[in-house]
Design a protein around this motif. Structure first.
Motif, short mmCIF file in Angstrom:
data_model
loop_
_atom_site.label_atom_id
_atom_site.label_comp_id
_atom_site.label_asym_id
_atom_site.label_seq_id
_atom_site.Cartn_x
_atom_site.Cartn_y
_atom_site.Cartn_z
N LEU A 45 23.07 29.33 64.94
CA LEU A 45 24.14 29.91 64.14
C LEU A 45 23.65 31.20 63.48
CD1 LEU A 45 25.28 26.59 62.42
CD2 LEU A 45 26.31 27.67 64.42
N ARG A 46 24.60 31.98 62.93
CA ARG A 46 24.28 33.27 62.34
C ARG A 46 24.34 33.20 60.81
NH1 ARG A 46 29.11 35.10 64.01
NH2 ARG A 46 28.81 37.21 63.15
N SER A 47 23.29 33.68 60.17
CA SER A 47 23.27 33.75 58.71
C SER A 47 24.15 34.88 58.17
CB SER A 47 21.84 33.97 58.20
OG SER A 47 21.03 32.87 58.54
N GLN A 48 24.34 35.91 58.98
CA GLN A 48 24.98 37.11 58.48
C GLN A 48 26.39 36.91 57.91
OE1 GLN A 48 24.21 40.72 58.08
NE2 GLN A 48 22.41 39.47 57.68
N PRO A 49 27.28 36.14 58.56
CA PRO A 49 28.61 35.97 57.95
C PRO A 49 28.55 35.39 56.54
CG PRO A 49 28.64 35.26 60.24
CD PRO A 49 27.20 35.51 59.89
N ILE A 50 27.56 34.54 56.28
CA ILE A 50 27.40 33.99 54.93
C ILE A 50 26.86 35.07 54.00
CG2 ILE A 50 26.17 32.28 53.53
CD1 ILE A 50 26.08 30.47 55.99
N LEU A 51 25.80 35.76 54.42
CA LEU A 51 25.16 36.75 53.55
C LEU A 51 26.06 37.95 53.27
CD1 LEU A 51 21.57 36.64 55.04
CD2 LEU A 51 22.23 35.96 52.73
N GLN A 52 26.87 38.33 54.26
CA GLN A 52 27.76 39.48 54.05
C GLN A 52 28.68 39.23 52.87
OE1 GLN A 52 28.15 42.47 55.55
NE2 GLN A 52 26.84 42.33 57.33
N ARG A 53 29.16 38.01 52.73
CA ARG A 53 30.06 37.69 51.62
C ARG A 53 29.30 37.44 50.32
NH1 ARG A 53 32.55 35.69 56.26
NH2 ARG A 53 34.72 36.38 56.48
N THR B 133 21.57 50.64 49.87
CA THR B 133 22.46 51.70 49.39
C THR B 133 23.83 51.55 50.02
OG1 THR B 133 20.55 53.16 49.17
CG2 THR B 133 22.72 54.18 49.12
N HIS B 134 23.88 51.30 51.32
CA HIS B 134 25.12 50.90 51.98
C HIS B 134 25.02 49.39 52.15
CE1 HIS B 134 24.79 55.20 53.32
NE2 HIS B 134 26.00 55.18 52.82
N ASP B 135 25.46 48.69 51.13
CA ASP B 135 25.16 47.26 51.04
C ASP B 135 26.11 46.42 51.91
OD1 ASP B 135 23.41 45.36 50.02
OD2 ASP B 135 24.70 44.86 48.33
N HIS C 265 31.63 52.97 49.35
CA HIS C 265 30.96 51.93 50.13
C HIS C 265 30.32 50.93 49.17
CE1 HIS C 265 27.02 53.75 49.16
NE2 HIS C 265 27.53 54.91 49.50
N HIS C 266 30.12 49.72 49.66
CA HIS C 266 29.39 48.71 48.88
C HIS C 266 27.99 49.22 48.55
CE1 HIS C 266 32.02 45.13 49.27
NE2 HIS C 266 32.37 45.64 50.44
N MET C 267 27.45 48.79 47.39
CA MET C 267 26.11 49.15 47.01
C MET C 267 25.41 47.99 46.32
SD MET C 267 24.73 52.21 44.66
CE MET C 267 24.62 50.98 43.37
N GLU D 129 23.77 42.70 61.25
CA GLU D 129 25.14 42.91 61.69
C GLU D 129 25.90 43.85 60.76
OE1 GLU D 129 27.08 39.17 62.54
OE2 GLU D 129 25.20 38.29 63.24
N HIS D 130 25.17 44.70 60.04
CA HIS D 130 25.82 45.67 59.16
C HIS D 130 26.63 46.64 60.00
CE1 HIS D 130 26.26 49.04 56.31
NE2 HIS D 130 26.15 48.11 55.38
N TYR D 131 27.80 47.03 59.48
CA TYR D 131 28.71 47.87 60.27
C TYR D 131 28.15 49.25 60.57
CZ TYR D 131 30.02 50.05 55.77
OH TYR D 131 29.99 50.71 54.56
#
Length: 430
Positions: free
Chosen positions: A166-174, A365-367, A359-361, A137-139
Motif C-alpha cells: 500500500l501507499r503511505s502518501q495518500p495518508i501523509l498528503q492529508r 516549501t511546496h508542502d 501553495h501549501h507550506m 507523489e508530490h504534484y
C-alpha cells in the motif's frame, strides 16, 4: 543540529494520526535520505527526508522507522533503527544518536541498531498482510535520482513478493497539510528569523551592492539565529533579473533606480518560511514603481482574505486572476479589448502574472496537500502575486505565509515583516 530540541509530543501525535489511518494487519516503513556524493570524497550536506522527520523527529542519515500497531510483541509496534555510534564515529563525524537520545527525540522506546534490521524485518513480515511503502507523489515532483526509499522498495518487493503493498502518501498528503500548533510555532520561528534577515538587508542595501552580497547578509542573520539555512535556493533578482521567475545566479550588481526582488526564507527545525519582498536599490520608489507595487499589494491583500475553509484552490486562482486583470488595466498594461479577445485557457493577465498565487507550506516549501480538495483550518498557504514587465526592467512580487482559521481571516505569520512602501523607504533611509 543548530535548532533547539523539539518536544517529542509532536512526533508522538503525528504517529498516532498516521496509525489511525492504516488498514488492519499492516505495517509501515520509512527511510532517511541518502547523503548524496559530489565527487571524490565530497558530499552534499545531509538533509533529512521530511516524512521520517514528521513521524519521528530523527534528523540523522541511515535511519529507518517501522510502525506496526498490531504487532504481537509490544516492542515491535514502533521501532527505530539507527546507525550504531561508537568512539571512532564520534571522533571523525561527531557522535550519532544513542538509544537514549533517540527516545528523547522521538518518544519511541524500541531503538535497535541497523545491523538487526533484516532479522527483525523478517520476523514482523511473517506477521502482517499489508505493507505501507513511501513514494514521492508530490504534484511538483520530478526526480531522476534513485533514493534510499526507492532501493528499499525494490528490495522489499523482491524479498517478500506475496504481501499486499500500500501507499503511505495518500495518508501523509492529508495529515501533513493540516498543521499542529507546535508546527505553526516552528513555522512562525522560521518567519521571525526571515524578518531579522530582511531588516538587516534593508539597512545594508544601496546602489552598486551585488546580489550575492545581499544573499550573504541573509545567511549571516539566519545562521546566528539557529536557522538550518535557506529553506530553498534564494532569489536575489535586481532589475531585469526579477522577470526570471527562478533566477538563482545572484551575481549581478544592483543599479540605482532598479527594484530588487528577493524571494528568501529561512528554515528552522526543518520547517520552512517563504517570503518575497521587492525594494528599491536607492531606497526610494519611483512613481511608476509605486503604482505597480501597490497594484500587487492590493491583489495580495484581497487574495489573502479568500483563504478560508471550503475554498477550492482552482476557483481561488480564477478569482485572483480577475483581481489582477483589473489592476493590469489600471496600469495600462492590458486593455478591455485584450480581455475580450483572450484565450480562456491562458487569460490575458498571464502575460504579466504567469504563476500561481498560493501553495501549501510546511516541512517543504511546496508542502504536501491535495489541491483538488477544499481548504481546511490549520493549513498554511503562501500568498504571492506578482507583476513582471520585462520591457521596463521591472518585476515586483510580494509574498507572506498564512494560517487558515476556522472562522475569520487567516493569520499572517509575516505580519511583522515590513511591507508598505512608506515603512520600507523609512527603514532604508534611516
Amino acid at each position: 543540529m543548530k535548532y533547539l530540541a523539539i518536544d517529542n509530543n509532536l512526533f508522538i501525535k503525528n504517529r498516532k494520526k498516521f496509525t489511525s489511518k492504516m488498514k488492519p494487519n499492516s505495517l509501515a516503513i520509512f527511510n532517511s535520505n541518502d547523503i548524496y556524493p559530489i565527487s571524490a570524497d565530497s558530499t552534499l550536506p545531509f538533509a533529512q527526508h521530511r516524512d521520517i522527520f514528521y513521524l519521528s523527529g530523527v534528523d540523522q542519515e541511515e535511519s529507518i522507522l517501522v510502525i506496526f500497531p498490531e504487532a504481537p510483541k509490544k516492542e515491535h509496534r514502533e521501532i527505530l533503527f539507527l546507525r550504531e555510534t561508537n568512539e571512532h564515529i564520534a571522533i571523525w563525524e561527531g557522535e550519532k544518536l544513542t538509544k537514549e537520545k533517540a527516545f528523547e527525540t522521538s518518544g519511541i522506546k524500541s531503538v535497535f541498531w541497523l545491523k538487526d534490521f533484516d532479522k527483525v524485518l523478517f520476523e514482523i513480515m511473517t506477521q502482517v498482510e499489508n505493507v505501507y511503502l513511501n513514494t514521492n507523489e508530490h504534484y511538483r515532483s520530478n526526480v531522476e535520482t534513485e533514493t534510499r526509499e526507492d532501493r528499499f522498495i525494490k528490495m522489499c518487493k523482491k524479498k517478500y513478493p506475496a504481501h499486499t503493498y500500500l501507499r503511505s502518501q495518500p495518508i501523509l498528503q492529508r495529515l501533513r497539510s493540516i498543521k499542529e500548533p507546535e508546527e505553526i510555532a516552528l513555522i512562525q520561528k522560521a518567519c521571525d528569523i526571515t524578518e531579522k534577515g530582511f531588516r538587516r538587508v534593508l539597512n545594508f542595501t544601496k546602489p552598486n551592492v551585488w546580489e550575492y552580497e545581499i544573499e550573504a547578509e541573509f545567511i549571516y542573520e539566519f545562521t546566528r539565529n539557529r536557522s538550518n539555512g535557506f529553506a530553498y535556493t534564494p532569489i536575489i533578482a535586481s532589475g531585469y533579473n526579477a522577470n526570471v521567475l527562478h533566477y538563482i545566479e545572484n551575481n549581478q550588481q544592483c543599479k540605482d533606480g532598479d527594484i530588487i526582488l528577493m524571494d528568501v526564507g529561512s528554515s528552522y527545525g526543518n520547517y520552512a518560511s517563504d517570503m518575497t519582498r521587492s525594494i528599491p536599490v536607492s531606497g526610494k520608489f519611483t512613481d511608476r514603481q509605486k503604482d505597480v507595487y501597490n497594484a500587487v499589494l492590493r491583489v495580495k491583500k484581497a487574495a489573502a482574505k479568500m483563504l478560508v475553509p471550503r475554498t477550492i484552490w482552482a476557483d481561488y486562482h480564477i478569482e485572483v486572476g480577475k483581481l489582477m486583470t483589473q489592476e493590469l488595466i489600471g496600469l495600462g498594461l492590458l486593455t478591455k479589448e485584450d480581455i475580450k479577445n483572450e484565450d480562456p485557457s491562458w487569460p490575458a493577465y498571464k502575460k504579466y502574472f504567469m504563476h500561481g498565487t498560493s501553495h501549501h507550506m510546511g516541512l517543504d516549501t511546496h508542502d504536501y496537500g491535495i489541491l483538488t480538495e477544499p481548504m481546511q483550518a490549520g493549513m498554511v498557504f503562501t500568498v504571492e502575486p506578482g507583476i513582471y514587465i520585462p520591457e521596463e526592467n521591472l518585476g515586483i512580487r510580494l509574498e507572506d505565509d498564512y494560517v487558515i482559521q476556522e472562522k475569520g481571516e487567516p493569520i499572517n505569520l509575516m505580519a511583522n515583516i515590513p511591507l508598505e512602501i512608506e515603512e520600507i523607504e523609512a527603514l532604508m533611509n534611516k
